[in-house]
Design a protein around this motif. Structure first.
Motif, PDB file in Angstrom:
ATOM      1  N   MET A   1       0.820  -1.201   0.000  1.00  0.00           N
ATOM      2  CA  MET A   1       0.000   0.000   0.000  1.00  0.00           C
ATOM      3  C   MET A   1       0.857   1.255   0.000  1.00  0.00           C
ATOM      4  SD  MET A   1      -3.280  -0.642   0.003  1.00  0.00           S
ATOM      5  CE  MET A   1      -3.941   0.848   0.704  1.00  0.00           C
ATOM      6  N   GLU A   2       1.947   1.222   0.724  1.00  0.00           N
ATOM      7  CA  GLU A   2       2.859   2.370   0.718  1.00  0.00           C
ATOM      8  C   GLU A   2       3.469   2.567  -0.672  1.00  0.00           C
ATOM      9  OE1 GLU A   2       3.569   4.571   3.014  1.00  0.00           O
ATOM     10  OE2 GLU A   2       2.235   3.715   4.545  1.00  0.00           O
ATOM     11  N   THR A   3       3.849   1.467  -1.349  1.00  0.00           N
ATOM     12  CA  THR A   3       4.420   1.566  -2.698  1.00  0.00           C
ATOM     13  C   THR A   3       3.384   2.107  -3.674  1.00  0.00           C
ATOM     14  OG1 THR A   3       5.867  -0.321  -2.235  1.00  0.00           O
ATOM     15  CG2 THR A   3       5.551   0.273  -4.549  1.00  0.00           C
ATOM     16  N   PHE A   4       2.174   1.549  -3.616  1.00  0.00           N
ATOM     17  CA  PHE A   4       1.108   2.057  -4.485  1.00  0.00           C
ATOM     18  C   PHE A   4       0.839   3.535  -4.226  1.00  0.00           C
ATOM     19  CE2 PHE A   4      -0.563  -2.454  -4.991  1.00  0.00           C
ATOM     20  CZ  PHE A   4      -0.206  -2.528  -6.329  1.00  0.00           C
ATOM     21  N   ARG A   5       0.947   3.935  -3.010  1.00  0.00           N
ATOM     22  CA  ARG A   5       0.700   5.351  -2.712  1.00  0.00           C
ATOM     23  C   ARG A   5       1.732   6.252  -3.391  1.00  0.00           C
ATOM     24  NH1 ARG A   5       2.441   9.153   0.915  1.00  0.00           N
ATOM     25  NH2 ARG A   5       4.002   7.721   1.710  1.00  0.00           N
ATOM     26  N   ASP A   6       3.015   5.852  -3.327  1.00  0.00           N
ATOM     27  CA  ASP A   6       4.054   6.648  -3.979  1.00  0.00           C
ATOM     28  C   ASP A   6       3.843   6.710  -5.498  1.00  0.00           C
ATOM     29  OD1 ASP A   6       5.156   7.025  -1.502  1.00  0.00           O
ATOM     30  OD2 ASP A   6       6.597   5.372  -1.694  1.00  0.00           O
ATOM     31  N   ILE A   7       3.533   5.518  -6.105  1.00  0.00           N
ATOM     32  CA  ILE A   7       3.310   5.487  -7.558  1.00  0.00           C
ATOM     33  C   ILE A   7       2.131   6.367  -7.933  1.00  0.00           C
ATOM     34  CG2 ILE A   7       2.674   4.009  -9.495  1.00  0.00           C
ATOM     35  CD1 ILE A   7       4.160   1.733  -8.107  1.00  0.00           C
ATOM     36  N   LEU A   8       1.088   6.249  -7.187  1.00  0.00           N
ATOM     37  CA  LEU A   8      -0.114   7.016  -7.495  1.00  0.00           C
ATOM     38  C   LEU A   8       0.133   8.515  -7.358  1.00  0.00           C
ATOM     39  CD1 LEU A   8      -3.036   6.529  -8.310  1.00  0.00           C
ATOM     40  CD2 LEU A   8      -3.657   6.572  -5.894  1.00  0.00           C
ATOM     41  N   CYS A   9       0.918   8.895  -6.391  1.00  0.00           N
ATOM     42  CA  CYS A   9       1.225  10.325  -6.243  1.00  0.00           C
ATOM     43  C   CYS A   9       2.011  10.840  -7.451  1.00  0.00           C
ATOM     44  CB  CYS A   9       2.015  10.561  -4.950  1.00  0.00           C
ATOM     45  SG  CYS A   9       1.021  10.377  -3.453  1.00  0.00           S
ATOM     46  N   ARG A  10       2.982  10.044  -7.929  1.00  0.00           N
ATOM     47  CA  ARG A  10       3.762  10.474  -9.107  1.00  0.00           C
ATOM     48  C   ARG A  10       2.864  10.546 -10.344  1.00  0.00           C
ATOM     49  NH1 ARG A  10       7.718   6.965  -6.810  1.00  0.00           N
ATOM     50  NH2 ARG A  10       7.153   5.311  -8.279  1.00  0.00           N
ATOM     51  N   GLN A  11       1.977   9.569 -10.494  1.00  0.00           N
ATOM     52  CA  GLN A  11       1.084   9.588 -11.656  1.00  0.00           C
ATOM     53  C   GLN A  11       0.135  10.780 -11.621  1.00  0.00           C
ATOM     54  OE1 GLN A  11      -0.680   5.721 -11.455  1.00  0.00           O
ATOM     55  NE2 GLN A  11       0.913   4.755 -12.719  1.00  0.00           N
ATOM     56  N   VAL A  12      -0.342  11.078 -10.453  1.00  0.00           N
ATOM     57  CA  VAL A  12      -1.222  12.242 -10.340  1.00  0.00           C
ATOM     58  C   VAL A  12      -0.476  13.509 -10.730  1.00  0.00           C
ATOM     59  CG1 VAL A  12      -2.459  13.676  -8.685  1.00  0.00           C
ATOM     60  CG2 VAL A  12      -2.773  11.211  -8.646  1.00  0.00           C
ATOM     61  N   ASP A  13       0.781  13.627 -10.318  1.00  0.00           N
ATOM     62  CA  ASP A  13       1.575  14.808 -10.700  1.00  0.00           C
ATOM     63  C   ASP A  13       1.774  14.876 -12.212  1.00  0.00           C
ATOM     64  OD1 ASP A  13       1.755  15.509  -8.057  1.00  0.00           O
ATOM     65  OD2 ASP A  13       3.718  14.554  -7.740  1.00  0.00           O
ATOM     66  N   THR A  14       2.075  13.698 -12.840  1.00  0.00           N
ATOM     67  CA  THR A  14       2.285  13.680 -14.295  1.00  0.00           C
ATOM     68  C   THR A  14       1.016  14.059 -15.045  1.00  0.00           C
ATOM     69  OG1 THR A  14       3.949  11.931 -14.043  1.00  0.00           O
ATOM     70  CG2 THR A  14       2.976  12.217 -16.229  1.00  0.00           C
ATOM     71  N   LEU A  15      -0.096  13.467 -14.659  1.00  0.00           N
ATOM     72  CA  LEU A  15      -1.359  13.791 -15.318  1.00  0.00           C
ATOM     73  C   LEU A  15      -1.752  15.239 -15.088  1.00  0.00           C
ATOM     74  CD1 LEU A  15      -3.402  10.562 -14.560  1.00  0.00           C
ATOM     75  CD2 LEU A  15      -2.424  11.252 -16.744  1.00  0.00           C
ATOM     76  N   GLN A  16      -1.413  15.774 -13.965  1.00  0.00           N
ATOM     77  CA  GLN A  16      -1.744  17.177 -13.714  1.00  0.00           C
ATOM     78  C   GLN A  16      -0.956  18.092 -14.652  1.00  0.00           C
ATOM     79  OE1 GLN A  16      -4.133  18.226 -11.453  1.00  0.00           O
ATOM     80  NE2 GLN A  16      -3.865  20.160 -12.532  1.00  0.00           N
ATOM     81  N   LYS A  17       0.309  17.744 -14.885  1.00  0.00           N
ATOM     82  CA  LYS A  17       1.119  18.532 -15.839  1.00  0.00           C
ATOM     83  C   LYS A  17       0.527  18.441 -17.239  1.00  0.00           C
ATOM     84  CE  LYS A  17       5.471  17.968 -13.305  1.00  0.00           C
ATOM     85  NZ  LYS A  17       6.833  17.378 -13.362  1.00  0.00           N
ATOM     86  N   TYR A  18       0.098  17.236 -17.642  1.00  0.00           N
ATOM     87  CA  TYR A  18      -0.492  17.068 -18.963  1.00  0.00           C
ATOM     88  C   TYR A  18      -1.754  17.904 -19.109  1.00  0.00           C
ATOM     89  CZ  TYR A  18      -2.503  14.793 -23.061  1.00  0.00           C
ATOM     90  OH  TYR A  18      -3.056  14.557 -24.290  1.00  0.00           O
ATOM     91  N   PHE A  19      -2.586  17.890 -18.108  1.00  0.00           N
ATOM     92  CA  PHE A  19      -3.811  18.675 -18.168  1.00  0.00           C
ATOM     93  C   PHE A  19      -3.508  20.172 -18.221  1.00  0.00           C
ATOM     94  CE2 PHE A  19      -5.910  14.961 -15.743  1.00  0.00           C
ATOM     95  CZ  PHE A  19      -6.199  14.331 -16.935  1.00  0.00           C
ATOM     96  N   ASP A  20      -2.480  20.601 -17.529  1.00  0.00           N
ATOM     97  CA  ASP A  20      -2.101  22.028 -17.594  1.00  0.00           C
ATOM     98  C   ASP A  20      -1.636  22.392 -18.997  1.00  0.00           C
ATOM     99  OD1 ASP A  20      -2.721  22.266 -14.936  1.00  0.00           O
ATOM    100  OD2 ASP A  20      -0.640  22.054 -14.217  1.00  0.00           O
ATOM    101  N   SER A  21      -0.867  21.494 -19.646  1.00  0.00           N
ATOM    102  CA  SER A  21      -0.388  21.758 -21.009  1.00  0.00           C
ATOM    103  C   SER A  21      -1.553  21.799 -21.988  1.00  0.00           C
ATOM    104  CB  SER A  21       0.607  20.678 -21.433  1.00  0.00           C
ATOM    105  OG  SER A  21       1.734  20.670 -20.585  1.00  0.00           O
ATOM    106  N   CYS A  22      -2.510  20.870 -21.826  1.00  0.00           N
ATOM    107  CA  CYS A  22      -3.685  20.887 -22.694  1.00  0.00           C
ATOM    108  C   CYS A  22      -4.461  22.185 -22.555  1.00  0.00           C
ATOM    109  CB  CYS A  22      -4.582  19.708 -22.378  1.00  0.00           C
ATOM    110  SG  CYS A  22      -3.901  18.112 -22.897  1.00  0.00           S
TER     111      CYS A  22
END
Length: 602
Positions: free
Chosen positions: A169-190
């Motif tokens: 669960m701790e590992t999934f949390r870290d991955i999910l946080c990074r993915q959320v950051d990446t998707l947020q950057k993509y949405f800002d660029s769009c």
């Protein structure tokens, strides 16, 4: 879940709420006063100075001895305070097998003591919410009283599988946080691309002359033919920060699916673990219930043995001891007293007293004192009623017959207290009525034949033949100790004609006196006793002088006793049936021994 939120494995609130000082109670005033404390079955209730301070109850012999240290103390944290069911002035305080029996002067003071004791106990922190928090419990009071399992979260971490799943669960949390950051950057660029497209459409509409136009960055929007040669780089899907949106979306979906699966697995493990712990808890609770029942049973037995001499086992209508046990205890105590008396009589050498009896003329009247009229009244009543025959409507019952001695009883009860009148008749050879009454009345000989008296003293000498006497009787446990204050008078009854036998009388009846007030140490009994002795003389043969072989004393002994307190009726009647014949035999034997070989005293 943010990074500044951490998993509290112990579930404790120590890091949330500040610690408090849980020492002695603050603001609770010291309370002290006089209470009667049960000491033992010999001394009974004794006044003691009791002090309540810092959740501790201490007692001293008196207020003046407080500086020398207490005689005993109890910590009230685990004490059990029990107001007595019948005595409104009494409270019992017990800690394990130690019990203090206390009595206040009145019910109001008892209630005040109980109030202050409970106040000290409440402020001591024992069993309170603050004390639970102080000991680091992971459960709040609300959750502890709920119907859910009380198993702590730290106990789940003891399982190996659950620990691994929590790490996942701790590992999934870290991955999910990074993915959320990446998707947020993509949405800002769009969002930036959308703004550029709106600006470009506006420029194309305004440029109708097909002249080349360049942006500040040198990129053409369109050529002279109106065809688009180059778009914004932001329109290239892989040109916006190089993000693969499709791949990120698939990864995000897989991550959330893994989280959900792991959570489901954790929940399953927790349910299984909760079932396991619940079964263990049920077993422990059942074991604890059995142990508590055994403990209570053992404690009750211990209390019965260790406090068998306490005030609850004293005589009274609410005594914890039944009639059979009461009778056995009284009989055993009387047997011990008889053995002690036999040994004492065997070892004791009697000292002959040379003081002769006073002349008989002083006994013909009661003398002049404030009780003269009362003495005359009692003497006349006994001569009228005590010598009457036991037959007729008097309802006398013969209870003992031993040779010449007969003992009668008439059963009378008043308010549950046995007041049975007793009457005994006996004939003794070789002694006169004057001699019998003399040894019965004179206190100088009292300890020689009376075995039930602990001590006595003459309170006031009214005349040569009358005195007020105070005496305490030996205690027969579990009965309370008795004392008696009575007037004792000895009289010679003048004969109406020369054929009447020579008659002497001793009457003892209860009176009041300022120098012998009732006390809480003893129960004051009331008595009305008479010993009437008639001397019968048979003529000697020939010219021989009258000897002791020619005289016979006919004794009539009447006793009306109010014991002053409750005791089982069967016990009182059994004791009276046993002790009165023994008393008469012992006393008459003593008189025969004292007069043997001495001149006859008519």
């Amino acid at each position: 879940m943010s990074d500044n939120q951490s998993w509290n494995s112990s579930g404790s609130e120590e890091d949330i709420e500040p610690r408090e000082d849980y020492g002695h109670p603050v603001g609770v005033v010291e309370f002290s006063g006089v209470l009667s404390k049960w000491t033992n079955y010999i001394h009974g209730w004794q006044d003691r100075w009791v002090v309540l301070k810092n959740n501790t109850l201490s007692y001293y012999k008196s207020q003046d001895e407080t500086e020398y240290g207490c005689r005993g103390s109890l910590c009230l944290s685990k004490a059990v305070i029990t107001p007595h069911e019948f005595d409104e002035c009494r409270l019992d305080i017990s800690v394990n097998d130690s019990v203090w029996y206390l009595r206040a002067q009145d019910p109001e003071r008892r209630n005040k003591w109980i109030e202050f004791i409970e106040l000290h106990r409440a402020d001591s922190g024992y069993g309170s919410e603050s004390s639970l928090r102080r000991h680091g419990s992971m459960l709040s009071l609300t959750s502890a009283t709920s119907g859910y399992s009380a198993t702590s979260t730290s106990s789940f971490k003891k399982g190996h599988s659950l620990r691994e799943k929590l790490a996942e669960m701790e590992t999934f949390r870290d991955i999910l946080c990074r993915q959320v950051d990446t998707l947020q950057k993509y949405f800002d660029s769009c969002a930036d691309v959308s703004k550029d497209e709106l600006q470009r459409d506006k420029i194309v509409e305004d440029d109708e002359d097909d002249f080349p136009n360049t942006r500040t960055d040198g990129e053409f929007l369109h050529n002279n033919n109106g065809s688009k040669e180059k778009l914004f780089q932001s329109l290239n899907p892989k040109g916006i920060n190089g993000i693969d949106f499709k791949g990120e979306a698939i990864t995000f979906k897989a991550t959330t699916a893994g989280i959900l699966a792991t959570l489901s697995h954790c929940i399953d493990l927790m349910v299984k673990r909760e079932d396991s712990w619940q079964k263990r808890l049920d077993k422990e609770m059942e074991k604890r219930r059995r142990i508590e029942e055994s403990y209570k049973s053992a404690l009750n037995e211990l209390k019965k043995k260790s406090h068998f001499g306490g005030p609850d086992y004293e005589e009274g209508p609410n005594s914890l001891i039944n009639e059979d046990e009461f009778f056995d205890a009284v009989e055993a105590a009387l047997d011990r007293q008889d053995k002690i008396e036999e040994q004492s009589q065997a070892e004791k050498t009697r000292i002959e007293r040379s003081s002769p009896p006073p002349p008989e003329d002083i006994y013909s009247t009661s003398g002049s004192h404030r009780f003269s009229n009362k003495v005359e009244e009692m003497v006349q009543n006994h001569m009228t009623y005590s010598l009457q025959d036991v037959g007729g409507d008097a309802n006398w019952q013969l209870v003992v017959e031993e040779g010449e001695m007969k003992v009668y009883r008439r059963e009378v009860e008043e308010n549950g207290i046995v007041l049975d009148p007793l009457k005994a008749t006996h004939s003794v050879k070789g002694v006169t009525g004057h001699e019998v009454c003399h040894y019965f009345w004179d206190t100088m000989y009292r300890n020689d034949w009376e075995t039930t008296i602990e001590n006595f003293n003459v309170v006031e000498r009214l005349s040569d033949n009358a005195a007020i006497i105070y005496q305490t009787h030996k205690r027969v446990w579990p009965a309370s100790q008795r004392d008696v204050l009575y007037l004792s008078a000895m009289r010679k009854i003048l004969a109406n004609n020369e054929n009447d036998p020579d008659t002497w009388l001793v009457c003892n009846f209860s009176v009041d006196h300022d120098e012998a007030q009732s006390s809480s140490r003893c129960v004051r009994a009331k008595i009305n006793i008479a010993m009437i002795c008639q001397t019968l003389v048979s003529p000697p043969e020939g010219d021989k002088e009258i000897s002791r072989d020619n005289i016979l004393c006919k004794i009539t002994y009447v006793a009306n006793v109010n014991p002053g307190g409750w005791a089982p009726a069967s016990v009182l009647r059994a004791v009276a049936k046993r002790e009165y014949p023994k008393f008469l035999k012992r006393f008459t034997s003593y008189v025969q021994e004292k007069t043997s070989g001495k001149p006859i005293l008519f």
